[in-house]
Each structure stands twice: as C-alpha cells, then as structure tokens.
Write an enzyme that holds these catalytic residues in place. Sequence first.
Site, mmCIF file in Angstrom:
data_model
loop_
_atom_site.group_PDB
_atom_site.id
_atom_site.type_symbol
_atom_site.label_atom_id
_atom_site.label_comp_id
_atom_site.label_asym_id
_atom_site.label_seq_id
_atom_site.Cartn_x
_atom_site.Cartn_y
_atom_site.Cartn_z
ATOM 1 N N PRO A 129 140.518 15.030 2.320
ATOM 2 C CA PRO A 129 141.007 15.834 3.454
ATOM 3 C C PRO A 129 140.532 15.202 4.759
ATOM 4 O O PRO A 129 139.426 14.651 4.825
ATOM 5 C CB PRO A 129 140.344 17.203 3.242
ATOM 6 N N LYS A 130 141.355 15.262 5.776
ATOM 7 C CA LYS A 130 140.961 14.784 7.106
ATOM 8 C C LYS A 130 140.320 15.964 7.837
ATOM 9 O O LYS A 130 140.997 16.797 8.438
ATOM 10 C CB LYS A 130 142.168 14.253 7.862
ATOM 11 N N VAL A 131 139.005 16.030 7.756
ATOM 12 C CA VAL A 131 138.262 17.153 8.324
ATOM 13 C C VAL A 131 138.354 17.101 9.847
ATOM 14 O O VAL A 131 138.143 16.057 10.469
ATOM 15 C CB VAL A 131 136.793 17.103 7.859
#
Length: 567
Positions: A129-131
């Site tokens: 995931p691209k936090v």
Amino acid sequence: MRKSVMRIGMMLLFGLLCSETVRAQACPAWRPVRMQLEITALKNQLERWDVAYYQQGSSLIEDEVYDSLREKLRLWQRCAGAAPEEGSAPLLPEGKVLHPVAHTGLRKLPDLAAVDQWLKGRSDLWVQPKVDGVAITLVYHDGKLTSAISRGNGLKGENWLEKVRTIPAVPVSIKGAPPTLILQGELFLMVNGHQQKVSGGINARAKVAGALMKNKPSPLLQQIGLFVWAWPNGPQEMAQRLRQLAEMGFPLALTFSQPVNSSAEVQQWREHWHKTALPFVTDGVVIHQAHSPQGLYWQARPGDWAVAWKYPPVQQVARVNGIDFNIGRTGKIAVVLRLEPVRMDDKWVTRVNLGSLPRWRKWAVVPGDQVTISLMGHGIPHLNNVVWRGTDRSLPSAPSAERYHALSCFSWQPDCRQQFLARLVWLSGPQGLSLRGVSESTWQTLIDQGLVRNLLDWLLLTPEQLMAAPGIGGKRGQSIHRQFQQARQQPFARWLLALGIPLSPQQTMALTNWHQVQQMSLVAWRKIVGIGAKRAQQIADFLQHQPVLALVSTLGSQGIVGFAGAP
C-alpha cells in the site's frame, strides 16, 4: 511531504499521460494578457499555500487539489510558451540537515497498461500500500536513534529528532541492528479500520505534518505510526529484508507486502487495499523491484526500481467553461456548470448541477474559475468547492426568477422556450399521457416548424403535417399521429396531471370532471390526504388561471372526456 509536487531537480513529468488525459488538458482560450494575469495570480496563491504548509505546518488546501492546481500552472505556462516549473523548492526554515541517502520519490503510472509495460522484463516484484503520510529518514548508530530528518527537497530536510523520539511507534533503540542503519519510511496517522474507498484521505497527511512542524510537542504525536518502505543498504532479497525489519521493530512492511508476477495481481491487491479496513490512510500502491542500487547512488528524483499506481482521486479539479440556466416545467431555474472534461472512474464529466439561482449567487462561480468535483451515489457529479477564482469576474446574465413560476409559459414565446418545452415533455411522459415515441426532440422539431405554439396544438395536427416535419418522416409521423389520437381516450384525471395541476396521481383518483374540480373549495381540497393550506391555494390558482381555462376550453371542444361543457 508533498510527495507528488515538491521535488527539486525532477526531470520527469508526472507519470505517463494517456491520450484521453491529453485531450482533456486543452489550453484556455484566453488572450495573452489574461493568460499572464492568471499565471501570476495562481503562482502567487500556490506560494502562499507553500508558506503556510512548510513554515507553519498548516495545510490550507487538500493535497490532491494542490497537486492538480500545480499541474494547471505548468499547463498554462506551456500554453503561454514559457518553460513550466518542474517543481518549487520547499520553503523550509534555515538549518537543513543533509540526508545520508537521497529520497528518490516515485514515478506515477496512470493506468493498468502502464503498469503492465513497466513490469515487462522485471522479476522479484512486490506490491505494498502507498501509505499517505510524511516521509522521513531514520538513522541508527549502534542501535541508537541518532537522526530523524524530514524529506524536505530529497537532499536536505529538517531535524525532527526530538519530536520523533516521543513517537511510541519509532524505536529509539534496536537490539541486533547493524552498526549503521539508515531507513526511509512514512510517518502516518494511525486510524482504526480505515476504508480508503469509503472515507478518502481524511486530511491525515496534513495532520501529521502539522504535529511535526509545531514548536511545542503535540498530543497527536502519540497517534503517529511508522511504515518503513526503504532500507537503502539492506539485504537485496526482499523477503529477508522484510523479516529483519520486523525483527528490529518495524513489522508493518512485512504484514503489507505481497509478491506479484503480473499486472493483474497488482490490480487485485490495489483493489483489495482500496476497499479493506486498514490502520492507515493510503493513496494507491507501490510496486517494488526487490533489487535496487546501493544508497550511495540514489538521487533526489524517481528511481527505476519502484513506481506508484495511485487510486482514482476522490475529487478532481476542473475549469468552468460556461454556465447554463435551465428553466423547468414549474419555472424553477437550475444552474448547470459546463466544465472542461475531467476523467472520473470510467466516465468523462463535462457538466455539474449547481442547483438554484440563490445557490449560484452564494457560490459566486463564473467561467474561468476552478472547482472540485466528486462523484456521489450512482456516479452523479457533485460540486465540492471553488478552489481557484479567475481574474475575470464577469457574471453571466441570469434569467429573472420573477418571470418564471408555476403558472408561466403555457404557450410558446421567445423567452418561454425552455419552460414551454418542459411542459410538453411532462405532458407526453409517463406522469402525463404516456405518448410512446414522443420525446423532447420530437417536441423541439414541432416547435421549430411552427406546428406547436400552444400546449394542445398537437391535437389538431394531421398525419401529413407530421410526416413532412424534418427528421420525422412517413412511418414515424403516422405512429406519432396514432399516439396523439389515442391520447383523446385518456381518463380525465390523467389529463389534469398532463396539464400540470399540482396534485399526485393518488390525489386525482376521485376526480371525474371539470365541473367537479371547479366547485371544490379550499376546505374541500384540504380534506384530501397530503394537501395543506399552501398546496390548496396553488390548486385554486391553477384552476382559475386564464391560460389553463383556455386549454380546458380546447379540450372541451375536442370532446375529451370530463371536459365537455367547460368554459
């Protein structure tokens, strides 16, 4: 920080532009003088937002909106024949600290096809995931946290060590760490069960940035987590790297990293994390190639070993190209904004309904303004905000609200075109006489040919007149004429509804003829379920309105059931 825009030396444009995006990014039709005024005004506003964000820790505008306006500025500069700015230096206070390894940033891929192209020829791939938070460098010497540096411009950043030491999620000491340990990651707002597709960004990144930039310690620091996404000089094998990070106290990357072999698998995880409850806010996924150069060779620009594929934005910025004022059957005026085309989900949005005239005046939006649009239930475009007002504030001429009402425009006049057409569409629709094959375009043709100037002129049209109308022809003209003749057999109550009496079908069930409704008093109308004092008066006004009485007389002369003997 502003990961998608604030990068010095970035040589690549944002992602790869597909042909549809290029089509939407047209230059405004402005004279050179106005173009320069707009460029200067927007540039100054972006700089004010930068000062608030980087010097005061205050985010005055959503990051995705800021990014879009920054890209607008670049477009306008290209349209003006000037070299577009590739980024602006963050306006950080003095005392910048050099990163031991540069922050590379991420190239953004626009779609699945671009992801598939990037994957070709690569192996040992992982997706995370691209936090959505604030990027940071952590440096440990002999297991002790000695440095915490904000991303800054990728080469230098702020010393946040004292604040980061108070964040429980960041270990201040690590057993078994290498003599020098350099990590890059994301400080994020910890949330419970956050579903990105449902809740969006919730301004999480700005909250984290604000807490870290304040002079005094913020209670919010206790709610900040850490996601380590890079160990520049760590093990080359991703599985080993993730396992060792977890053992040292950084478990999230191991939990949320998945091996992938195809774009279909990337898409599957992207959709899964978009919908699934997570402990952080995300704005897409990151695809990593496990093997990367040693940190010595990293530069403050996107590397070729990791890319991002962001989620569709919750809202888009669009330029207002024009304003339409649509007058409905009851005289209500709806304001519709015509937009430059913007892609949202799988559709192009070119219009958005703003609502009433008073609402439009309250928003004070004019052509040239920039607005944010989102999709509500069933994919209906919705206006969120006016995020940038153009330098030309000329208000378009709006129709008079006093001219149009529930009893206006029962016949054609130049200024009655819209309301009169709306009355005909209502008359032929399912709520009226249900005339199959008679659409708005049919009525428009008959009006343009001068065949319909009154709400009931169509009753007297011959098959020959209909067949001769452009776009109707022989077969269709005969079919329409049959519909017109069959309408004569409709019951009295349906005719009342078709004329526009302010009643529901249920409220007309007991009405059988014109003489009956004319004899009913306000008290009698109020005895019908759902009719109050105001509605009773509206009904009385309708029944006594002279143009309505003229229509009733026409129906009586044509032998329509219930209207015989009407004045």
